[in-house]
Write a protein that holds these residues in place. Structure first.
Motif, short mmCIF file in Angstrom:
data_model
loop_
_atom_site.label_atom_id
_atom_site.label_comp_id
_atom_site.label_asym_id
_atom_site.label_seq_id
_atom_site.Cartn_x
_atom_site.Cartn_y
_atom_site.Cartn_z
N PRO A 45 30.23 -42.92 20.41
CA PRO A 45 30.62 -42.71 22.22
C PRO A 45 29.00 -42.86 22.62
O PRO A 45 29.08 -43.63 23.63
CB PRO A 45 31.38 -41.59 22.46
N VAL A 70 38.57 -49.60 22.83
CA VAL A 70 38.36 -48.46 22.33
C VAL A 70 38.18 -47.91 21.68
O VAL A 70 37.27 -46.81 21.27
CB VAL A 70 40.63 -48.22 22.56
N TYR A 71 38.50 -48.66 20.10
CA TYR A 71 37.73 -48.36 19.19
C TYR A 71 36.13 -47.82 19.23
O TYR A 71 35.44 -46.76 18.66
CB TYR A 71 38.49 -48.83 17.58
N ILE A 90 34.61 -47.47 21.53
CA ILE A 90 33.82 -45.55 22.13
C ILE A 90 34.55 -44.46 21.20
O ILE A 90 33.70 -43.58 20.99
CB ILE A 90 34.81 -45.55 23.65
N TYR A 91 35.64 -44.21 20.82
CA TYR A 91 35.91 -43.60 20.52
C TYR A 91 34.65 -43.32 18.90
O TYR A 91 34.48 -42.39 18.34
CB TYR A 91 37.26 -43.76 19.74
N THR A 92 34.81 -44.31 17.96
CA THR A 92 33.80 -43.91 16.74
C THR A 92 32.50 -43.58 17.18
O THR A 92 31.23 -43.36 16.27
CB THR A 92 34.12 -45.25 16.19
#
Length: 55
Positions: free
Chosen positions: A25, A18-19, A21-23
């Motif tokens: 993409p 998740v981290y 993908i968030y930082t």
């Protein structure tokens, strides 16, 4: 591996994904696309192998 350790490792992996993908993409999508290509090529190669055995 103990069940609690396995659960903790899975959660750490999920949090990392998740981290990532968030930082970044764009980079995450490139990684997923590359993994998908590897899977598709592996399945195609296996199919060609089985086809060679049968034919």
């Amino acid at each position: 591996m103990p069940a609690k350790a396995k659960t903790i490792l899975i959660w750490l992996l999920v949090i990392f994904v998740v981290y990532a993908i968030y930082t970044s993409p764009d980079r995450a999508s490139e990684v997923v696309r590359a993994l998908w290509d590897v899977i598709v090529n592996a399945v195609a190669s296996f199919g060609a192998f089985l086809g060679g055995l049968v034919g």
